[in-house]
Write a protein that holds these residues in place. Sequence first.
Motif, PDB file in Angstrom:
ATOM      1  N   ALA A  58       0.848  -1.203   0.000  1.00 15.25           N
ATOM      2  CA  ALA A  58       0.000   0.000   0.000  1.00 15.25           C
ATOM      3  C   ALA A  58       0.877   1.244   0.000  1.00 15.25           C
ATOM      4  O   ALA A  58       1.983   1.239   0.566  1.00 15.25           O
ATOM      5  CB  ALA A  58      -0.928   0.004   1.214  1.00 15.25           C
ATOM      6  N   PRO A  59       0.416   2.325  -0.608  1.00 15.73           N
ATOM      7  CA  PRO A  59       1.183   3.578  -0.560  1.00 15.73           C
ATOM      8  C   PRO A  59       1.086   4.220   0.829  1.00 15.73           C
ATOM      9  O   PRO A  59       0.118   3.987   1.564  1.00 15.73           O
ATOM     10  CB  PRO A  59       0.496   4.438  -1.619  1.00 15.73           C
ATOM     11  N   ASP A  60       2.080   5.006   1.182  1.00 15.30           N
ATOM     12  CA  ASP A  60       1.997   5.787   2.416  1.00 15.30           C
ATOM     13  C   ASP A  60       0.977   6.909   2.264  1.00 15.30           C
ATOM     14  O   ASP A  60       0.287   7.268   3.217  1.00 15.30           O
ATOM     15  CB  ASP A  60       3.366   6.358   2.778  1.00 15.30           C
ATOM     16  N   SER A  61       0.905   7.457   1.071  1.00 15.22           N
ATOM     17  CA  SER A  61      -0.120   8.452   0.752  1.00 15.22           C
ATOM     18  C   SER A  61      -0.343   8.437  -0.756  1.00 15.22           C
ATOM     19  O   SER A  61       0.432   7.851  -1.506  1.00 15.22           O
ATOM     20  CB  SER A  61       0.292   9.848   1.222  1.00 15.22           C
ATOM     21  N   GLY A  62      -1.411   9.106  -1.177  1.00 11.61           N
ATOM     22  CA  GLY A  62      -1.805   9.046  -2.580  1.00 11.61           C
ATOM     23  C   GLY A  62      -2.812   7.935  -2.799  1.00 11.61           C
ATOM     24  O   GLY A  62      -3.162   7.188  -1.869  1.00 11.61           O
ATOM     25  N   GLU A  63      -3.270   7.800  -4.039  1.00 16.43           N
ATOM     26  CA  GLU A  63      -4.292   6.788  -4.308  1.00 16.43           C
ATOM     27  C   GLU A  63      -4.189   6.259  -5.730  1.00 16.43           C
ATOM     28  O   GLU A  63      -3.567   6.871  -6.599  1.00 16.43           O
ATOM     29  CB  GLU A  63      -5.693   7.371  -4.076  1.00 16.43           C
ATOM     30  N   VAL A  64      -4.818   5.105  -5.915  1.00 13.96           N
ATOM     31  CA  VAL A  64      -4.911   4.484  -7.235  1.00 13.96           C
ATOM     32  C   VAL A  64      -6.372   4.528  -7.661  1.00 13.96           C
ATOM     33  O   VAL A  64      -7.255   4.111  -6.913  1.00 13.96           O
ATOM     34  CB  VAL A  64      -4.412   3.020  -7.203  1.00 13.96           C
ATOM     35  N   ILE A  65      -6.609   5.052  -8.872  1.00 10.99           N
ATOM     36  CA  ILE A  65      -7.953   5.151  -9.431  1.00 10.99           C
ATOM     37  C   ILE A  65      -8.072   4.133 -10.551  1.00 10.99           C
ATOM     38  O   ILE A  65      -7.291   4.150 -11.504  1.00 10.99           O
ATOM     39  CB  ILE A  65      -8.238   6.566  -9.970  1.00 10.99           C
ATOM     40  N   PHE A  66      -9.033   3.232 -10.436  1.00  9.68           N
ATOM     41  CA  PHE A  66      -9.229   2.154 -11.407  1.00  9.68           C
ATOM     42  C   PHE A  66     -10.613   2.287 -12.024  1.00  9.68           C
ATOM     43  O   PHE A  66     -11.616   2.251 -11.322  1.00  9.68           O
ATOM     44  CB  PHE A  66      -9.078   0.799 -10.698  1.00  9.68           C
ATOM     45  N   LYS A  67     -10.652   2.509 -13.354  1.00 10.93           N
ATOM     46  CA  LYS A  67     -11.916   2.651 -14.082  1.00 10.93           C
ATOM     47  C   LYS A  67     -12.789   3.759 -13.474  1.00 10.93           C
ATOM     48  O   LYS A  67     -13.995   3.635 -13.344  1.00 10.93           O
ATOM     49  CB  LYS A  67     -12.665   1.322 -14.124  1.00 10.93           C
ATOM     50  N   GLY A  68     -12.125   4.862 -13.074  1.00 16.88           N
ATOM     51  CA  GLY A  68     -12.844   6.045 -12.600  1.00 16.88           C
ATOM     52  C   GLY A  68     -13.169   6.066 -11.128  1.00 16.88           C
ATOM     53  O   GLY A  68     -13.689   7.064 -10.627  1.00 16.88           O
ATOM     54  N   ASN A  69     -12.864   4.980 -10.400  1.00 14.09           N
ATOM     55  CA  ASN A  69     -13.170   4.915  -8.981  1.00 14.09           C
ATOM     56  C   ASN A  69     -11.924   4.532  -8.189  1.00 14.09           C
ATOM     57  O   ASN A  69     -11.003   3.909  -8.711  1.00 14.09           O
ATOM     58  CB  ASN A  69     -14.265   3.877  -8.704  1.00 14.09           C
ATOM     59  N   LYS A  70     -11.929   4.895  -6.906  1.00 12.22           N
ATOM     60  CA  LYS A  70     -10.834   4.491  -6.042  1.00 12.22           C
ATOM     61  C   LYS A  70     -10.759   2.964  -6.033  1.00 12.22           C
ATOM     62  O   LYS A  70     -11.762   2.277  -5.934  1.00 12.22           O
ATOM     63  CB  LYS A  70     -11.057   5.018  -4.627  1.00 12.22           C
ATOM     64  N   MET A  71      -9.540   2.439  -6.137  1.00 10.74           N
ATOM     65  CA  MET A  71      -9.372   1.004  -6.288  1.00 10.74           C
ATOM     66  C   MET A  71      -9.779   0.260  -5.017  1.00 10.74           C
ATOM     67  O   MET A  71      -9.458   0.659  -3.899  1.00 10.74           O
ATOM     68  CB  MET A  71      -7.919   0.685  -6.622  1.00 10.74           C
ATOM     69  N   PHE A  72     -10.489  -0.866  -5.218  1.00 10.50           N
ATOM     70  CA  PHE A  72     -10.917  -1.729  -4.130  1.00 10.50           C
ATOM     71  C   PHE A  72     -10.201  -3.077  -4.229  1.00 10.50           C
ATOM     72  O   PHE A  72      -9.719  -3.453  -5.304  1.00 10.50           O
ATOM     73  CB  PHE A  72     -12.433  -1.932  -4.173  1.00 10.50           C
TER      74      PHE A  72
END
Length: 305
Positions: A58-72
């Motif tokens: 996991a990142p310490d901060s930031g995010e991953v967006i998958f197909k327009g939504n936050k990744m689950f």
Amino acid sequence: MLQESFFLETKNVIKRYAGHLALDNVSIQVPRGKIFGLLGPNGAGKTTLIRIINRITAPDSGEVIFKGNKMFPADVYNIGYLPEERGLYQKMKVGEQAVYLARLKGLPIHDAQKGLTLWFEKFGIMDWWNKRLEELSKGMQQKVQFIITVVHDPELLIFDEPFSGFDPVNADLLKKEILELKEKGKTIIFSTHNMSSVEEICDEFALIRKSQVVLNGNVEEVRSRYKKDTFILKIDNLKNLPNGSNLFSILEEKPFYYGKIIRIKKRSKNVSNADLITQLSTMCNILSFEEEIPSMNDIFIRTVS
């Protein structure tokens, strides 16, 4: 009309390991249905970013967006990942573990066996089904792992140095398969040190150096951006080209078997190629005329040096 969001994005991803900053505000945008090159020297942070996209870490901060939504967590079932360090079980039979790993990606056993059979037949390797992995060469093992990566038909495929260990014939076979997957609408992240492969198959790219993205964009646009308005001409011996003109200067001149090869540079970016050719044609008999576009390897070296 709203612009379609990217298929995958990372936004301001930061990752530290024991005081080492592996990723420093890394943002990339991967378009849907394209091949995206993830480039950089060893230790730049490429593998860390791939592991974050795969939710291995996991990142310490930031995010991953998958197909327009936050990744689950469930999104990983829609990803196929071929790591640079291969990790199949050496003592296990090829077909048995292929089915096992396909089922881990959510395929029912019947669908796994059917899909794997199709791919094994396509690659002409059904004879390997009941062999232990340790009986296969490194290249054969990598073919098996490629099949396991794609068999569950994911929308996103991540290949980390996929041609490593392959001879030229099998590397070309794999390259054709990757391009065919793109034609079927798959989105592909392609991590490699082989810059010629980037030119051949990638649409977009990001270059990571010392944990940061230092260059990104469309492959052809970036190559064009780095050009220096230089040209290579082949001329015959009917006329001698003067030492430049108001439009160009001569950088290099050397003979070839029935003429000369001349390297020239425009004196101004305002000089059009048409004007350049028109003037040159009054001075010499042009056999060929080609603009020098830097290779991705040249750009890579210039950027990371």
